[in-house]
Design an enzyme around this catalytic site. Structure first.
Site, PDB file in Angstrom:
ATOM      1  N   GLU A  35       0.819  -1.213   0.000  1.00 43.60           N
ATOM      2  CA  GLU A  35       0.000   0.000   0.000  1.00 43.60           C
ATOM      3  C   GLU A  35       0.855   1.266   0.000  1.00 43.60           C
ATOM      4  OE1 GLU A  35      -2.984   0.408  -0.679  1.00 43.60           O
ATOM      5  OE2 GLU A  35      -3.576  -1.689  -0.702  1.00 43.60           O
ATOM      6  N   TYR A 118      -5.963   6.670   4.415  1.00 41.91           N
ATOM      7  CA  TYR A 118      -6.128   5.693   3.341  1.00 41.91           C
ATOM      8  C   TYR A 118      -5.391   4.381   3.656  1.00 41.91           C
ATOM      9  CZ  TYR A 118      -5.359   2.871  -0.616  1.00 41.91           C
ATOM     10  OH  TYR A 118      -5.291   1.753  -1.399  1.00 41.91           O
ATOM     11  N   ASP A 136      -9.378   5.605  -2.637  1.00 42.79           N
ATOM     12  CA  ASP A 136      -8.208   6.156  -3.320  1.00 42.79           C
ATOM     13  C   ASP A 136      -8.694   6.926  -4.556  1.00 42.79           C
ATOM     14  OD1 ASP A 136      -8.940   4.236  -5.148  1.00 42.79           O
ATOM     15  OD2 ASP A 136      -6.923   3.421  -5.410  1.00 42.79           O
TER      16      ASP A 136
END
Ligand code: SF4
Length: 289
Positions: A35, A118, A136
């Site tokens: 990520e 996020y 996102d």
């Protein structure tokens, strides 16, 4: 809202890319690393670096003990190398606070270096299968088009977008995690920024933007196009590439091709301030030890 979730998750079932961080045997640490790498870099460039990185440092404790110069070399050309430093800081925090494990709760995740809203949401969903609202740029675009009926979302993330994302997220853990992955994948593969592939889109019959006849982007004038040529980012990237590939300290004269003198001076000072470079006693440049 189920009208969107069901077809998109069904589509994901056969269209999802087989990515190593999506496999069942991927650790939460592997998901977290992916990520962070994917934040500003496309999948195709991330995948080989992720494989090398997770083979070399399979646990947070391994990365926590690695020299900074090795970490920056392994980061290679992914760009925005401060992310590599933050990942190493994150690994050390995991060792110190969580016995070398990635926590599953949002509060502890958000307290880690380099982990924002996020990334914490994505790790909860993809590493632990928990319900979280994962948004996102791909998800924002899918929502804007399919539900709101506009070409692209506003330049900055709005409260209305967040409320919509919350309302779209299924209530159960597994369904929510699947929706998160599926909506991101739809934005990445089908509802792409420039040329959406509406002909193969699983929600084309209920897409508000398509139904409205694809009205143009109302924020077009406010969007910044990110120039690259001649920017400090480009010069910094050249310097970092030279330092990564060098066997030892690099004299200033050998970096002169990276950019105009004043810009190069500014970029070198910035890299040192960011902890991405150092100078030795002779004034030569090198990666931090
Ligand atoms: S129909 Fe086209 S614009 Fe609408 S969500 Fe699908 S790909 Fe995006």
């Amino acid at each position: 809202m189920e009208a969107l979730v069901e077809p998109v998750t069904a589509w994901y079932g056969h269209a999802a890319r087989d990515l190593p961080w999506r496999r069942p045997d991927c650790t939460p640490w592997g998901v977290l690393v992916s990520e962070v790498m994917l934040q500003q870099t496309p999948v195709v460039r991330v995948e080989p670096v992720w494989r090398e990185w997770t083979a070399r440092w399979p646990r947070p404790a391994d990365l926590a003990a690695a020299p900074t110069s090795d970490v920056l070399r392994a980061w290679g050309r992914l760009g925005y190398p401060r992310r590599a430093l933050r990942l190493a800081d994150c690994a050390r925090a995991l060792v110190e606070r969580h016995d070398g494990q990635v926590p599953a709760d949002e509060e502890h995740l958000r307290a880690l270096p380099g982990v924002g809203e996020y990334t914490a949401a994505a790790v909860r969903a993809f590493a632990f299968g928990r319900r979280s609202v994962v948004v996102d740029t791909n998800v924002r675009r899918v929502q804007a088009r399919a539900v709101t009926g506009v070409a692209l979302p506003a330049p900055s993330y709005t409260a209305a977008e967040r409320a919509l994302a919350v309302s779209l997220t299924p209530s159960g853990d597994a369904d929510a995690a699947r929706w998160a992955a599926a909506s991101m994948e739809l934005g990445a593969l089908v509802c792409t920024a420039r040329v959406p592939r509406c002909g193969v889109c699983p929600v084309r019959d209920r897409c508000a933007w398509r139904a409205a006849g694809f009205p143009p982007d109302e924020h077009a004038a406010r969007r910044r196009t990110q120039a690259w040529h001649g920017t400090d980012r480009q010069v910094r990237g050249r310097v970092m590439a030279a330092l990564r590939s060098a066997d030892g300290p690099v004299p200033r004269a050998l970096l002169a091709d990276a950019g105009p003198e004043a810009q190069l001076d500014r970029c070198l000072a910035g890299l040192i301030e960011d902890g991405l470079a150092e100078t030795d006693e002779a004034g030569r440049y090198l990666l931090p030890a």
